[in-house]
Design a protein around this motif. Structure first.
Motif, short mmCIF file in Angstrom:
data_model
loop_
_atom_site.label_atom_id
_atom_site.label_comp_id
_atom_site.label_asym_id
_atom_site.label_seq_id
_atom_site.Cartn_x
_atom_site.Cartn_y
_atom_site.Cartn_z
N GLU A 63 -1.80 -1.29 8.97
CA GLU A 63 -2.06 -2.26 8.57
C GLU A 63 -3.12 -2.16 7.01
O GLU A 63 -2.80 -2.58 6.15
CB GLU A 63 -3.29 -2.14 9.47
CG GLU A 63 -3.23 -3.22 11.25
CD GLU A 63 -3.88 -2.28 11.78
OE1 GLU A 63 -4.71 -1.99 11.90
OE2 GLU A 63 -3.49 -3.70 13.52
N VAL A 64 -2.97 -0.77 6.81
CA VAL A 64 -3.94 0.35 5.58
C VAL A 64 -2.12 -0.78 4.89
O VAL A 64 -3.08 -1.30 3.30
CB VAL A 64 -3.59 0.98 5.47
CG1 VAL A 64 -4.01 1.85 4.39
CG2 VAL A 64 -4.50 1.41 6.73
N LEU A 65 -1.71 -0.48 4.62
CA LEU A 65 -0.49 -0.60 3.91
C LEU A 65 -0.97 -2.44 2.92
O LEU A 65 -1.03 -2.96 2.05
CB LEU A 65 0.79 -0.19 3.88
CG LEU A 65 0.42 1.31 3.33
CD1 LEU A 65 1.97 1.80 4.03
CD2 LEU A 65 0.72 1.83 2.42
N GLN A 66 -0.31 -3.03 4.15
CA GLN A 66 -0.47 -4.42 4.06
C GLN A 66 -2.14 -5.07 3.78
O GLN A 66 -1.77 -5.92 2.46
CB GLN A 66 0.13 -5.37 4.71
CG GLN A 66 0.97 -5.22 6.02
CD GLN A 66 1.74 -5.49 7.42
OE1 GLN A 66 0.61 -5.73 8.60
NE2 GLN A 66 2.74 -6.16 8.10
N HIS A 67 -3.48 -4.39 4.06
CA HIS A 67 -4.03 -4.59 3.47
C HIS A 67 -4.46 -4.76 2.31
O HIS A 67 -4.92 -5.42 1.31
CB HIS A 67 -5.71 -3.85 3.71
CG HIS A 67 -6.64 -4.33 3.81
ND1 HIS A 67 -7.22 -5.61 3.75
CD2 HIS A 67 -7.52 -3.61 3.18
CE1 HIS A 67 -8.85 -5.67 3.63
NE2 HIS A 67 -9.04 -4.51 2.78
N GLU A 68 -4.14 -3.38 1.52
CA GLU A 68 -4.13 -3.29 0.35
C GLU A 68 -3.00 -3.62 -1.14
O GLU A 68 -3.27 -4.24 -1.38
CB GLU A 68 -3.12 -1.80 0.03
CG GLU A 68 -4.46 0.11 0.50
CD GLU A 68 -3.85 0.67 0.23
OE1 GLU A 68 -2.56 1.30 -0.32
OE2 GLU A 68 -4.55 1.87 0.49
N LEU A 69 -1.26 -4.59 -0.04
CA LEU A 69 -1.15 -5.30 -0.25
C LEU A 69 -1.58 -5.98 -1.18
O LEU A 69 -1.41 -7.49 -1.74
CB LEU A 69 0.21 -5.03 -0.11
CG LEU A 69 1.75 -5.93 -1.23
CD1 LEU A 69 2.07 -4.99 -2.22
CD2 LEU A 69 2.89 -6.32 0.10
#
Length: 594
Positions: A63-69
């Motif tokens: 979720e964190v990485l997808q949010h950053e992307l």
């Protein structure tokens, strides 16, 4: 058979197969040792905890990485939309392409484009796609975006995060195009994959360490259980001398302490039973549910056997008390063993006298057999002791049958279970009349054993308490196999070969032995009349060899029980066997005043 019936049979077969598999799995788990069950349970719990933590961690990380992307895609799309607005208004493509090229320097940027209000590509990172119309549903949805629109697509089998941002003239609120950015999710997926691999190795290390630790802890827990199991097995084998070690002061330690106390109580009971007659023990067991034992008894048909050592008083005057006790115990033990083997029970020992009873009609013959065995075994033992220069004892035996009262005699506080009656007194009187080596019986017994025994009638005698003379009889013999020597049970290993056939030695187990022969348990067949060369090593007798002949063989399943007779054995070996069979260890402790 119809297709429906076949399907039903297949379904039932599948259910049965699953149940069988689950049953085997359950049986396999339940058959594991406690140590493995504890370790396995700990590993299962640890694995579930690690798996749960991994699911939560990876979900959160994704979720964190997808949010950053997503944020990066939005920023790039907004940046491209600002430049694209001017390009669409001025119809100048070059500034837009320049910005697209700058954006595409990012390693994760797959494509960047500006779409005009008609849905055609105005500028694209791939120049060949300029002027193209939407090719698929993802392109159509992106071109219709009225606000930031993010979707996941696939380009050349690669996952792409697609972000579309509308280009709007704020003054007139007119949508003149769309800025679209495609970012590769490969880096995100690779980062998650690397984290999964790292987590997997860390989890495996924790599981391995957890298994070792839990296995060691389980070993600490099960060690006292194993000791307790071994002690219980030892007790089950008839050995009450065991005491289980107490390793820890926990619940298992308390259980072990209770077990040890139980063994002490059993040992006390076992020793106390030696001071009681078999009839007394049976009476206690019969009335154990009663709150108290009452005086009195019941009338029963009894065969009484009295045995007394002849000349014991004068013999004991010439011997020390230790010698008297040691010698007397040898002969009393012999008589007690024979009586027990013939189905009787010792009522009491009175000095050098033995009183035994055989309950029930039909046991007269067993009592007479016991008396003849005692005389025969005593004679054989006396011969061996005479050759060794040792003292001998001779006994006289008297027997009578009839009604007697069996019960508790004495006081309410101290009682003795015994037999009382005139018929018991007659047996005692016959014992007093018997000469060394003689067995005297009453007419009541003579009538009962007339068909299977030989006896001679002696002159009638007058006994104390009787007005008329009483006929008496001396037993000469009885039908059946008579052994010269008493045999003692054992489980001693031996090896043997068949003379004249083979030099190869076979193994067997000696089940009982006497100076004249033994019973052997073997896994191979031996014919009657075969000559055996045997070698035996016994813990008490030491090693010896003998030449023996097979007298009889009995087969049971795949085991042969072989009765053999010693033809050639050293006299010294015979004496050793005799002393071991008849020997009794007597210890005389020094008193406090010594």
């Amino acid at each position: 058979m119809s297709e429906a019936a076949k399907d039903t049979d297949n379904e039932q077969s599948g259910v049965t197969g699953r149940r069988s598999l689950l049953s085997r799995l359950y049986n396999g788990i339940t058959s594991l040792g406690v140590r493995y069950k504890i370790a396995g349970s700990f590993i299962v719990i640890l694995s579930l905890a690690i798996a749960s933590l991994a699911v939560v961690t990876f979900s959160r990380q994704k979720e964190v990485l997808q949010h950053e992307l997503r944020n990066r895609a939005e920023i790039l799309a907004r940046q491209l939309a600002i430049v694209g607005k001017d390009g669409l208004l001025t119809k100048q493509e070059l500034p837009v392409l320049s910005t697209i090229m700058d954006i595409q320097k990012g390693e994760d940027v797959v494509y960047a484009m500006i779409i005009d209000d008609k849905g055609r590509v105005f500028a694209h990172s791939e120049l060949s796609k300029k002027g193209s119309l939407p090719a698929d549903e993802a392109d159509r949805l992106a071109s219709q975006a009225d606000d930031l629109f993010v979707q996941e697509t696939v380009l050349k089998d690669a996952a792409v995060l697609d972000a579309a941002f509308p280009i709007i003239l704020k003054a007139k609120k007119i949508k003149i195009g769309v800025a679209r950015i495609g970012l590769s999710q490969r880096a995100l997926n690779e980062a998650i994959y690397r984290q999964k691999i790292s987590f997997l190795w860390i989890g495996a290390a924790f599981v391995a360490a957890g298994f070792l630790i839990s296995y060691a802890i389980a070993g600490i827990i099960t060690k006292p259980i194993d000791s307790l199991v071994n002690a219980i097995q030892t007790v089950a084998d008839g050995n009450l001398s065991v005491q289980a070690p107490i390793h820890y002061q926990d619940e298992i330690g308390k259980l072990t302490g209770v077990f040890n106390q139980m063994i002490l109580s059993l040992r006390e009971k076992f020793h106390m039973e030696k001071y009681l007659s078999g009839a007394t023990v049976q009476n206690i067991k019969k009335n154990r549910d009663l709150s108290s034992m009452n005086l009195g008894g019941e009338r029963k048909y009894i065969t009484a056997l009295f045995s007394d050592v002849r000349g014991f008083t004068s013999m004991s005057e010439k011997m020390g008390p230790e010698q008297v006790v040691g010698l007397l115990n040898i002969y009393l033990n012999l008589q007690a063993t024979v009586i027990r083997q013939r189905g009787g029970s010792i009522d009491k020992f009175v000095g050098d006298e033995v009183m035994a009873i055989f309950e029930g009609r039909g046991n007269e013959v067993n009592a007479v057999r016991a008396a003849l065995d005692i005389q025969r075994y005593c004679k054989a033992m006396n011969t061996i002791r005479s050759e060794a220069g040792e003292l001998q004892m001779f006994v006289g035996i008297g027997l009578n049958s009839g009604e007697a009262v069996c019960g508790n005699m004495g006081s309410e506080d101290y009682m003795d279970y015994t037999v009382i009656g005139d018929n018991i007194n007659i047996a005692a009187r016959l014992c007093n009349l018997a000469q060394p080596g003689q067995v005297l019986i009453s007419k009541a017994i003579a009538d009962e054993i007339a068909d299977c025994a030989t006896w001679k009638e002696l002159s009638p005698v007058t006994v104390k308490g009787k007005d008329r003379q009483m006929p008496i009889y001396e037993v000469a013999g009885i039908k059946g196999v008579d052994r010269q020597y008493l045999r003692r049970m054992t489980d001693a290993p031996m090896s043997y070969r068949i003379e004249g056939l083979s030099n190869e030695y076979r193994t067997a187990v000696v089940k009982n032995i006497s100076p004249s022969g033994c019973l052997v348990e073997a896994s191979s067949h031996v014919g009657v009349g075969s000559i055996l060369i045997m070698e035996m090593n016994h813990h008490a007798l030491g090693g010896f060899n003998a030449r023996a002949v097979v007298k009889h063989v009995r087969e049971h399943d795949s085991t042969s029980y072989i009765g053999i007779y010693f033809e050639d054995m050293r006299e010294e070996t015979k004496q050793r066997i005799t002393h071991w069979i008849y020997g009794v260890e007597s210890k005389i402790a020094e008193g406090p005043s010594a």
